[in-house]
Design an enzyme around this catalytic site. Structure first.
Site, short mmCIF file in Angstrom:
data_model
loop_
_atom_site.label_atom_id
_atom_site.label_comp_id
_atom_site.label_asym_id
_atom_site.label_seq_id
_atom_site.Cartn_x
_atom_site.Cartn_y
_atom_site.Cartn_z
N HIS A 169 -0.84 0.26 -9.74
CA HIS A 169 -1.62 -0.58 -8.82
C HIS A 169 -2.32 -1.72 -9.57
O HIS A 169 -3.56 -1.81 -9.58
CB HIS A 169 -2.64 0.27 -8.04
CG HIS A 169 -3.10 -0.37 -6.76
ND1 HIS A 169 -3.44 0.35 -5.63
CD2 HIS A 169 -3.27 -1.68 -6.42
CE1 HIS A 169 -3.80 -0.49 -4.68
NE2 HIS A 169 -3.70 -1.72 -5.13
N ARG A 177 0.84 -1.19 0.00
CA ARG A 177 0.00 0.00 0.00
C ARG A 177 0.87 1.24 0.00
O ARG A 177 1.96 1.23 0.59
CB ARG A 177 -0.86 0.07 1.28
CG ARG A 177 -2.17 -0.64 1.22
CD ARG A 177 -3.17 0.05 0.29
NE ARG A 177 -4.41 -0.70 0.20
CZ ARG A 177 -4.63 -1.74 -0.62
NH1 ARG A 177 -3.69 -2.14 -1.46
NH2 ARG A 177 -5.80 -2.35 -0.63
N GLU A 193 -2.03 7.98 -4.27
CA GLU A 193 -2.34 7.53 -5.64
C GLU A 193 -3.80 7.80 -5.99
O GLU A 193 -4.65 7.79 -5.10
CB GLU A 193 -2.02 6.03 -5.78
CG GLU A 193 -2.89 5.12 -4.94
CD GLU A 193 -2.51 3.64 -5.09
OE1 GLU A 193 -1.34 3.29 -4.85
OE2 GLU A 193 -3.42 2.86 -5.45
C1 8YV Z 1 -7.26 -4.08 -5.56
C2 8YV Z 1 -5.47 -4.47 -3.79
O1 8YV Z 1 -7.41 -4.25 -6.90
O2 8YV Z 1 -6.69 -6.29 -2.99
C3 8YV Z 1 -6.05 -5.30 -2.72
O3 8YV Z 1 -5.85 -4.95 -1.53
O4 8YV Z 1 -4.63 -3.65 -3.56
C4 8YV Z 1 -5.92 -4.68 -5.20
O5 8YV Z 1 -5.95 -6.05 -5.47
C5 8YV Z 1 -7.37 -2.61 -5.27
O6 8YV Z 1 -7.17 -2.36 -3.93
C6 8YV Z 1 -8.74 -2.05 -5.66
O7 8YV Z 1 -9.70 -2.41 -4.74
#
Ligand code: 8YV
Length: 329
Positions: free
Chosen positions: A282, A235, A264
């Protein structure tokens, strides 16, 4: 029929599934502002989000809302204290994305270590005139030491792949994983400081929490080897991006791979002018099969949490199961 909001564009066939059970308000445009999300949630029983922040104000303005299903494993966009105080269930989509995300961590780490993006940009710019013995020298992966910070399900999937590259695996985590997992992965527990000093390639796979804010900042980067790489598939906010820019510019570390950023999609503009960083938007979980699995699991959670479908009342991935069955407050 109960009413739900789907706050993002998702696969149309998943919307069709949801329509079998609910009156669906599907938002397909730009990301909803906090005010707009609050307004659209006001008359809903449930919602499907993907990283959209949901906090106390939105919950208070939506007295019927009982569940918010996040299409992501990470749920730092949910204010869980507010969810608990209001008896609103949060759900997420773990496991189905482990392998795709671990694959991507390797892709990013290897791209950073072997300067793939940097050399490609150079080639595309028409700068390739001759072979040179020292052109784009990188850092080896095979036989090197992999340092995994965050040894959850994705961290373990990532570490499992290290065997094929004959790597030594060290990891840091809130707590040690079970001895049989350590043995299977041939992974050695290390303090954060020890890991940063020893690892040739550091990969971050930990959830974002207040405690994990800037887990990697200037002090941590200073402890890493000048030949080391840093990869963040976790993150934004876990790395101090400004400190990383500085460390990359001054070659305090060799290279980085980033899939996530502070603020972001508006990343620190200085990152764009640093050559030794690979930047992706991402997409670690972004394969067709995995994103479909995540969307369907998010739908399963929503359907079950709102008392519908074959798992009525038993959503597969409750974050705060203690609120199930309690009246909204
Ligand atoms: C998501 C991610 O696509 O699952 C997660 O925590 O970071 C990604 O797989 C993104 O967060 C959108 O919801």
């Amino acid at each position: 029929m109960q009413k739900i909001l789907v706050a993002r564009p998702i696969f149309p066939d998943v919307i069709e599934r949801l329509k079998q059970y609910f009156d669906v308000d599907w938002h397909q445009g730009d990301v909803l502002s906090a005010e707009e999300l609050t307004r659209r949630l006001a008359d809903k029983d449930g919602a499907l989000t993907a990283g959209d922040p949901v906090g106390a104000a939105a919950l208070a303005a939506a007295p019927r809302l009982r569940v918010v299903s996040n299409m992501a494993v990470g749920y730092n966009n949910f204010d869980m204290a507010a969810f608990n105080a209001s008896n609103v269930l949060g759900t997420n989509t773990p496991d189905v994305l482990n392998e795709s995300t671990a694959d991507f961590g390797w892709a990013l780490m290897m791209a950073a270590a072997r300067r793939i993006a940097e050399s490609e940009h150079w080639l595309r710019a028409g700068k390739w005139q001759k072979w040179s013995y020292d052109g784009f020298l990188g850092t080896d992966i095979c036989g090197a030491t992999l340092g995994v910070i965050g040894m959850g399900r994705i961290g373990q999937a990532l570490a499992r792949r290290a065997k094929g590259f004959n790597m030594q695996v060290i990891y840091h985590n809130r707590s040690r994983v079970a001895p049989e997992i350590e043995a299977e992965l041939n992974a050695e527990y290390a303090s954060k400081q020890d890991l940063l000093k020893r690892a040739d390639h550091v990969v971050l796979v930990l959830p974002y929490t207040k405690e994990n804010h800037h887990t990697i900042g200037a002090a941590e980067l200073a402890q890493m080897k000048p030949t080391a790489t840093l990869t963040n598939i976790a993150r934004g906010g876990i790395v101090d991006d400004a400190a990383l820019v500085e460390a990359l510019r001054t070659k305090q570390i060799a290279a980085a791979g980033l899939d996530v950023y502070e603020g972001e999609p508006n990343l620190n503009p200085a990152l764009l002018s640093v050559p030794n960083v690979v930047l992706t938007p991402h997409i670690a979980s972004a394969t067709e099969a995995t994103r479909r699995a995540m969307a369907n699991l998010a739908a399963d959670n929503l359907i079950a949490a709102l008392g519908e479908g074959p798992r009525a009342g038993r959503p597969p991935n409750p974050i705060n199961p203690e609120v199930i069955g309690k009246a909204r407050s």
